[in-house]
Write a protein that holds these residues in place. Structure first.
Motif: not given
Length: 63
Positions: A6, A10, A13, A23, A27-28, A30-31, A34-35, A44
């Motif tokens: 993960q 990250f 990304l 970023k 955005y950070i 959210e990622k 998600s991760v 992803l």
């Protein structure tokens, strides 16, 4: 807490375009969510980024 895969996803990304400077906080966050929620976060990644993930494992994950 992120596992190693993960964290690698990250980091990949965060590399794109301007890197971390491009970023937003949203955005950070959210990622990160998600991760952390995925067992296989590499899903992803787009093709070129997925290739980078694979190459990292070839180089560093010798276990």
């Amino acid at each position: 807490m992120m596992n190693l895969n993960q964290a690698i996803v990250f980091a990949i990304l965060m590399e794109n375009h301007e890197g971390i400077l491009g970023k937003s906080q949203a955005y950070i966050k959210e990622k990160v969510r998600s991760v952390e929620s995925m067992e296989f976060p590499e899903r992803l990644l787009e093709h070129d980024s997925h290739e980078k993930f694979r190459k990292w494992h070839e180089r560093w994950n010798k276990n």
